[in-house]
Design a protein around this motif. Structure first.
Motif, mmCIF file in Angstrom:
data_model
loop_
_atom_site.group_PDB
_atom_site.id
_atom_site.type_symbol
_atom_site.label_atom_id
_atom_site.label_comp_id
_atom_site.label_asym_id
_atom_site.label_seq_id
_atom_site.Cartn_x
_atom_site.Cartn_y
_atom_site.Cartn_z
ATOM 1 N N LEU A 192 0.843 -1.199 0.000
ATOM 2 C CA LEU A 192 0.000 0.000 0.000
ATOM 3 C C LEU A 192 0.882 1.255 0.000
ATOM 4 C CD1 LEU A 192 -2.833 -1.107 2.467
ATOM 5 C CD2 LEU A 192 -3.049 -0.729 -0.013
ATOM 6 N N LEU A 193 1.983 1.207 0.752
ATOM 7 C CA LEU A 193 2.902 2.355 0.765
ATOM 8 C C LEU A 193 3.499 2.567 -0.628
ATOM 9 C CD1 LEU A 193 4.705 1.825 4.206
ATOM 10 C CD2 LEU A 193 3.274 3.782 3.570
ATOM 11 N N GLN A 194 3.827 1.467 -1.298
ATOM 12 C CA GLN A 194 4.383 1.593 -2.656
ATOM 13 C C GLN A 194 3.376 2.234 -3.604
ATOM 14 O OE1 GLN A 194 5.829 -2.287 -3.873
ATOM 15 N NE2 GLN A 194 7.257 -2.336 -2.147
ATOM 16 N N ARG A 195 2.105 1.882 -3.449
ATOM 17 C CA ARG A 195 1.087 2.502 -4.308
ATOM 18 C C ARG A 195 1.008 3.999 -4.042
ATOM 19 N NH1 ARG A 195 -3.988 -1.813 -4.491
ATOM 20 N NH2 ARG A 195 -2.836 -3.400 -5.662
ATOM 21 N N LEU A 196 1.150 4.373 -2.789
ATOM 22 C CA LEU A 196 1.091 5.802 -2.454
ATOM 23 C C LEU A 196 2.275 6.549 -3.051
ATOM 24 C CD1 LEU A 196 -0.045 5.829 1.281
ATOM 25 C CD2 LEU A 196 -1.332 6.630 -0.715
ATOM 26 N N ASP A 197 3.414 5.852 -3.145
ATOM 27 C CA ASP A 197 4.628 6.499 -3.649
ATOM 28 C C ASP A 197 4.558 6.806 -5.136
ATOM 29 O OD1 ASP A 197 5.776 6.520 -1.194
ATOM 30 O OD2 ASP A 197 6.978 4.704 -1.483
ATOM 31 N N LYS A 198 3.690 6.091 -5.859
ATOM 32 C CA LYS A 198 3.666 6.247 -7.318
ATOM 33 C C LYS A 198 2.325 6.803 -7.779
ATOM 34 C CE LYS A 198 6.805 2.345 -8.016
ATOM 35 N NZ LYS A 198 6.875 0.932 -8.379
ATOM 36 N N PRO A 199 2.322 8.045 -8.272
ATOM 37 C CA PRO A 199 1.052 8.651 -8.719
ATOM 38 C C PRO A 199 0.317 7.793 -9.748
ATOM 39 C CG PRO A 199 2.792 10.301 -8.649
ATOM 40 C CD PRO A 199 3.451 8.978 -8.374
ATOM 41 N N GLU A 200 1.053 7.049 -10.607
ATOM 42 C CA GLU A 200 0.377 6.228 -11.618
ATOM 43 C C GLU A 200 -0.248 4.971 -11.007
ATOM 44 O OE1 GLU A 200 3.592 6.484 -11.290
ATOM 45 O OE2 GLU A 200 4.636 4.628 -11.832
ATOM 46 N N LYS A 201 -0.043 4.777 -9.702
ATOM 47 C CA LYS A 201 -0.698 3.649 -9.019
ATOM 48 C C LYS A 201 -1.855 4.134 -8.128
ATOM 49 C CE LYS A 201 2.341 0.352 -10.182
ATOM 50 N NZ LYS A 201 1.991 -0.682 -11.136
ATOM 51 N N HIS A 202 -2.059 5.443 -8.063
ATOM 52 C CA HIS A 202 -3.084 5.968 -7.151
ATOM 53 C C HIS A 202 -4.486 5.473 -7.484
ATOM 54 C CE1 HIS A 202 -0.606 9.512 -5.305
ATOM 55 N NE2 HIS A 202 -0.127 8.324 -5.035
#
Lengths: 277, 277
Positions: free
Chosen positions: B185-195
Motif C-alpha cells: 500500500l505504501l508503494q502505491r502511495l509512492d507512485k502517482p500512476e498507481k493511485h
C-alpha cells in the motif's frame, strides 16, 4: 498506418486493388524486422491498455472494439493469440461468433453482438461479428434479399451509437489470397494436431470465393464510415499482419491518450495511518 | 504442489500455520530461479490449453475454473497478468467480481457467478468470486447470520454441480502477511500512476484484518472439498506466487490430459480437391 489501410468512405471497393502480401509503401522489410518491430510495440500497448482501464475507474467510458473478419485461415485466431496476447487478460473481452444458436436466431441479428460489447476501459475483440449477417448470410441466402439490404444501414446506425457512447471501433478485414489459403489448408492437412481446425466444408466454401469476395466488397463499401472505418490488412504473411494490426491498435490507443486518474485522497495522511498501525 | 498446498478436507484451518513467503519444502530457491522456472512452464501450459480447447470442438465438455481470492494487494490482478497472460486469450474468460450491482443484489448470490462460467474447452478466471458472499458479507454483516451460515452448503453443492459437469475447480487463496500488505500500500502511495488502485478504505479494512482472516479460515474449512479443494499459495513474493499458481494449473491440466480430436474426413481426398482447384 490508419490512413494507408483505411477504406475510403463512400467509394466503390475493388479488393483486387489491395495487396494481400504487404502495403506497397509501409511496413518492415522482412520477417526478422517485422517480428522485432511488433515485439517493440508491446510495452507501449500494454501501458496504454492499463491507462485506458485506469481511466474507467474514474468514470471515463471510453473503450476499444477490434472487429476481425476474413476468409477461413486468414488468421483471426492467430492475430488474437499474437497481438491481443500482449495485453493484460483482465481488461480484454474476447468473443468468437459462430453460426447463431437457436436462441440467437430468435432475436434480431444485433442482439448477440450487444451482449458481448466491451465495458468502459476494456478492449473487446470480435472473432467474426455482425458482419457475418451480411457475408455468409448473403452468399448462402440465409435471409430474404430485402432484409439483407436493410442490414447495412442498421449496422451503420448501430456502430454510430457505439462511437457516440465512447467506443472506438476498429474493423479489420484480413485480406488473404486464394493461393495462400490453399497453402494453409494443405498445411493443416499435413499435421494431425491441426485436423481439429480443418473442415472439409472449407473446401466447398472456396468454390464460392468470388461470391464471398463480392460480399466483402459490398460490406466494406457500405459500412466504411467516418465514425467506424474499415481497414484492409494484407494477411498472406503472418508477421506483416501482426505488425499491421498491432500498429493500428497503437495508433488508435495513442489517439485516445487515456490518463491515469488522480487520487482524491490525502497521500501524506494515508501514509501516516499505514505506518501507525 | 497440489498435495502440498491443498487445504485438508474437514479439518480446522489455522492460517498462522501457513507460511506467507514460501512453502517450506517446495519451490525455486530465489527470484532468478523462480522466474526462470515460471517461464519454462509457459509452452506446456499453452499447449495444454490448446488441446483442451481443441477437444471441446469434438464434444469434450471439460474446462477449468481458477478462483482467486485474497486480501487487497495480495496479487489477484498480478497473477492474471503474469500467469494467465501466457495463455491464448481466445480460450480465456476472465471476470472480476466487484460489489454487486442493484440488479445482481436482486438475485440469489450465485446468479452472477453462473453467468460468468467458462464454456467447455475454456479456462475461466474469477478475480474474487462467490466467496465474497461469505467473506466481506460476514465481516461487514451484509446478510443475516442465518443466511450466511447456509451459504457454505450452497457453495459446496454449487461447486459439486460444476465438477459433475466437467469443470475442474481450482480455488486459490493468495496468502499475504499484514506487513507485506503495508509495504504494497505504501508503494502505491509512492507512485502517482498507481493511485487509481488505491482506496483509503483499504486502510480501514486493515483494522478488520483479524475478522477477515477468521472469515477466510471458516470458508477454507467449510468449503475445501474432495471435488473442489482450496489451495493456500504464499503470496508475499510475487515470483513465488506466480510459480506456484502456474504449477497448480500445470498439474491440473496435465491430469485432464486433453487430446486433439481426430479428423473424421478423408485426408487424401481433401488434399486432392485442394490441389485440383
Amino acid at each position: 498506418m490508419r490512413d494507408l489501410l483505411r477504406v475510403p468512405v463512400g467509394e466503390p471497393v475493388d479488393l483486387s486493388a489491395y495487396d494481400t502480401s504487404r502495403h506497397p509503401s509501409a511496413g518492415p522489410a522482412d520477417k526478422a524486422a517485422g517480428s522485432r518491430a511488433t515485439a517493440l510495440m508491446a510495452p507501449e500497448l500494454a501501458e496504454l491498455q492499463e491507462r485506458l482501464y485506469a481511466a474507467s475507474t474514474a468514470g471515463d467510458r471510453r473503450r476499444l472494439l477490434l472487429v476481425l473478419q476474413g476468409m477461413d485461415t486468414s488468421g483471426k485466431g492467430g492475430t488474437i493469440k499474437h497481438v491481443i496476447g500482449g495485453f493484460n487478460p483482465s481488461g480484454c473481452r474476447v468473443r468468437a461468433f459462430k453460426a447463431p444458436t437457436a436462441e440467437e436466431r430468435s432475436h434480431p441479428f444485433l442482439w448477440r453482438i450487444e451482449r458481448a460489447l466491451p465495458l468502459p476501459g476494456e478492449i473487446g475483440i470480435f472473432d467474426r461479428s455482425h458482419y457475418e449477417d451480411v457475408l455468409v448470410a448473403r452468399v448462402r441466402e440465409l435471409a430474404p434479399r430485402r432484409e439483407l439490404s436493410h442490414r447495412y444501414g442498421r449496422i451503420n446506425r448501430f456502430e454510430r451509437s457505439l462511437t457516440d457512447d465512447g467506443v472506438t471501433v476498429v474493423k479489420v478485414f484480413l485480406h488473404l489470397s486464394y493461393e495462400e489459403q490453399r497453402e494453409r489448408l494443405l498445411q493443416r492437412l499435413d499435421k494431425p494436431e491441426k485436423h481439429w481446425k480443418f473442415d472439409p466444408g472449407d473446401i466447398d466454401a472456396r468454390e464460392r470465393w468470388p461470391a464471398y469476395r463480392r460480399a466483402y466488397e459490398i460490406a466494406l463499401e457500405r459500412c466504411s464510415t467516418d465514425e467506424a472505418p474499415w481497414y484492409v490488412v494484407p494477411a498472406d504473411r503472418k508477421w506483416y499482419r501482426n505488425w499491421a494490426v498491432g500498429t493500428l491498435l497503437l495508433e488508435h490507443l495513442r489517439a485516445l491518450d487515456p490518463r491515469y486518474p488522480e487520487g482524491d485522497f490525502d497521500v501524506a495522511e494515508c501514509r501516516r495511518r499505514l505506518l501507525a498501525d
